[in-house]
Design an enzyme around this catalytic site. Structure first.
Site, PDB file in Angstrom:
ATOM      1  N   ARG A  53      14.837 -13.275  -8.363  1.00 46.30           N
ATOM      2  CA  ARG A  53      13.423 -13.324  -7.952  1.00 46.30           C
ATOM      3  C   ARG A  53      13.274 -13.405  -6.425  1.00 46.30           C
ATOM      4  NH1 ARG A  53      10.995 -17.808 -10.993  1.00 46.30           N
ATOM      5  NH2 ARG A  53      11.414 -19.055  -9.154  1.00 46.30           N
ATOM      6  N   TYR A 106     -10.369  -4.980   3.747  1.00 46.23           N
ATOM      7  CA  TYR A 106     -10.108  -4.268   2.484  1.00 46.23           C
ATOM      8  C   TYR A 106     -10.783  -5.033   1.331  1.00 46.23           C
ATOM      9  CZ  TYR A 106      -7.240  -2.613  -1.468  1.00 46.23           C
ATOM     10  OH  TYR A 106      -6.804  -2.124  -2.672  1.00 46.23           O
ATOM     11  N   ASP A 178      -4.219  -7.786   8.941  1.00 47.29           N
ATOM     12  CA  ASP A 178      -3.728  -6.692   8.088  1.00 47.29           C
ATOM     13  C   ASP A 178      -3.432  -5.504   9.004  1.00 47.29           C
ATOM     14  OD1 ASP A 178      -3.521  -4.391   6.461  1.00 47.29           O
ATOM     15  OD2 ASP A 178      -4.735  -5.310   4.880  1.00 47.29           O
ATOM     16  N   LYS A 203       1.570   2.104   1.617  1.00 46.19           N
ATOM     17  CA  LYS A 203       0.933   3.234   2.318  1.00 46.19           C
ATOM     18  C   LYS A 203       1.980   4.021   3.111  1.00 46.19           C
ATOM     19  CE  LYS A 203      -2.573   1.110   0.580  1.00 46.19           C
ATOM     20  NZ  LYS A 203      -3.041   1.442  -0.732  1.00 46.19           N
TER      21      LYS A 203
HETATM   22  C1  LIG Z   1      -5.802  -2.016   4.512  1.00 48.63           C
HETATM   23  C2  LIG Z   1      -5.231  -2.273   3.156  1.00 48.63           C
HETATM   24  N1  LIG Z   1      -4.636  -3.449   2.916  1.00 48.63           N
HETATM   25  C3  LIG Z   1      -4.107  -3.741   1.710  1.00 48.63           C
HETATM   26  C4  LIG Z   1      -4.166  -2.832   0.675  1.00 48.63           C
HETATM   27  C5  LIG Z   1      -3.578  -3.191  -0.649  1.00 48.63           C
HETATM   28  O1  LIG Z   1      -2.371  -2.537  -0.840  1.00 48.63           O
HETATM   29  P1  LIG Z   1      -1.764  -2.343  -2.314  1.00 48.63           P
HETATM   30  O2  LIG Z   1      -2.477  -1.194  -2.913  1.00 48.63           O
HETATM   31  O3  LIG Z   1      -0.316  -2.135  -2.080  1.00 48.63           O
HETATM   32  O4  LIG Z   1      -2.026  -3.622  -3.051  1.00 48.63           O
HETATM   33  C6  LIG Z   1      -4.784  -1.595   0.873  1.00 48.63           C
HETATM   34  C7  LIG Z   1      -4.870  -0.607  -0.221  1.00 48.63           C
HETATM   35  O5  LIG Z   1      -5.561   0.376  -0.155  1.00 48.63           O
HETATM   36  C8  LIG Z   1      -5.332  -1.310   2.146  1.00 48.63           C
HETATM   37  O6  LIG Z   1      -5.953  -0.147   2.393  1.00 48.63           O
END
Ligand SMILES: Cc1ncc(COP(=O)(O)O)c(C=O)c1O
Length: 389
Positions: A53, A106, A178, A203
């Site tokens: 884990r 987000y 982020d 991404k």
């Molecule tokens: C800026 C941003 N942060 C976090 C996430 C979340 O990522 P995940 O889809 O891997 O959970 C996204 C998803 O679109 C995003 O655009």
């Protein structure tokens, strides 16, 4: 000093393998394991991870790559980007605290702040992403953390991280950023004042729309301990095959990002000339209201931006999407493929935000690695269909 020591990030991302002596493969092994076997009780209860884990070889390699990307001393992995955001935020607040989060965070991370944390005794308020040092007026005695995302999701405002950090740090307030759009290569939140940087590796790092992964990193030893404890209490893991795909993505990240950036700018500039388009929202274009801050703090862009389509009927918009054969309609971004989504439905913004006054449909575009000329022809077919009814 070896050539590796002073090398550029893109070189170091290719050479994260530790031991090149003896029999070693270029790529790390993927150990699919919960149980790890030991010969002695001392080793079983020893300092190294003794259970799958906590991750094995491929996870350690991905952590090393993420540290390189973000200029960080400590990194922690998660199963996806949203989980990494939740992990980072939950590591800097506790019951009784107050949190501030950017209005264009987000959506699911905003929901975590507004709804999940509330159930856990943490109050949260949104702030205007362009507030800068003015955020000080929103501080309460119990404000413990600020959550930023720059550029913001869907609407791409750039926040003045250094200005926010200066007033926040005077009050001991932690900043979580982020950094999925900046992807670590084009934006360095830790160097600009953030305490924790987070990415949805799903991404650009994975880059092929075929795996999920997330990570959080910091230079603060105390925060690293908190991240580790929160991660272990919540049982956060990253599947080894997904970790492998993220490691593989790291090797070509810079090359792909540069291609996305060039094609993204070409399409964005072309869209600015189209009569069907009311405006293009791309921080690397001089027309963007925060372009000066972007130029100061970022070293590049990518393929993700938005534009406002002038007002057309619902039927015309359906014809627009039906006519597209290269741009797909689907969530996520950062992969090799081009995507487009209408996003008015997702817009939840503070009253008075510019989006309320915009005249038309907000569209988010991800420009993939196809030839830009083909992508323009695809959008041109969509635009022609708008008035073909
Ligand atoms: C800026 C941003 N942060 C976090 C996430 C979340 O990522 P995940 O889809 O891997 O959970 C996204 C998803 O679109 C995003 O655009």
């Amino acid at each position: 000093m070896s050539a590796k020591d002073g090398a550029e990030p893109e070189t170091r991302l290719i050479h994260t393998r530790k031991d090149r002596l003896g029999r070693v493969t270029v790529n790390p092994p993927v150990e699919r394991a919960s149980t790890v076997l030991f010969r002695t009780e001392e080793a079983l209860y020893g300092p190294k991870p003794t259970y799958g884990r906590m991750g094995l070889t491929v996870h350690r390699e991905l952590e090393e790559g993420f540290r390189v990307l973000e200029g960080a001393r400590f990194a922690r992995l998660a199963g996806n980007g949203l989980q990494a955001c939740a992990l980072a935020i939950a590591s800097v607040v506790e019951a009784g605290d107050h949190l501030l989060f950017t209005d264009s965070l987000y959506g699911p991370t905003a929901r975590f702040c507004e709804e999940r944390l509330k159930k856990m005794g943490v109050a949260a308020d949104r702030f205007d992403p362009r507030i800068g040092a003015g955020i000080e007026a929103l501080f309460r005695d119990n404000t413990a953390a600020i959550v930023l995302e720059s550029p913001g999701s869907l609407t791409f405002e750039i926040s003045d991280l250094p200005a926010i950090a200066e007033v926040a740090h005077k009050r001991g307030i932690r900043i979580v950023c982020d950094n999925t759009w900046g992807a670590g290569l084009h934006y360095k939140p830790l160097a600009l004042g953030a305490d924790i940087t987070v990415q949805a590796l799903t991404k650009y790092v994975v880059g092929h729309a075929d795996a999920f992964a997330g990570a959080a990193a910091t230079n603060d030893g105390g925060l690293a301990v908190k991240l580790a404890a929160t991660s272990e209490d919540w049982g956060i893991t990253l599947a080894p095959d997904d970790a492998y795909l993220a490691v593989r993505g790291l090797r070509t990240l810079k090359t792909r990002l540069k291609a996305h950036e060039a094609a993204g700018l070409e399409i964005a500039r072309w869209l600015e000339t189209r009569p069907e388009v009311a405006g293009v929202i791309h921080p690397a274009l001089p027309s963007h209201p925060d372009h000066a801050i972007w130029k100061r703090d970022f070293t590049g862009s990518n393929g993700l931006f938005s534009f406002v389509l002038k007002p057309y009927s619902q039927e015309a918009q359906i014809r627009f999407f039906d006519a597209l054969t290269l741009f797909g309609m689907g969530f996520s971004w950062g992969g090799f493929e081009s995507l487009i989504i209408p996003c008015d439905e997702q817009l939840t913004r503070l009253p008075g935000d510019w989006t309320a006054a915009k005249d038309g449909q907000l569209m988010r575009v991800h420009v993939g690695l196809e030839a830009p000329g083909d992508l323009k022809a695809d959008l041109e077919a969509g635009f022609a269909a708008l008035s073909a009814g």
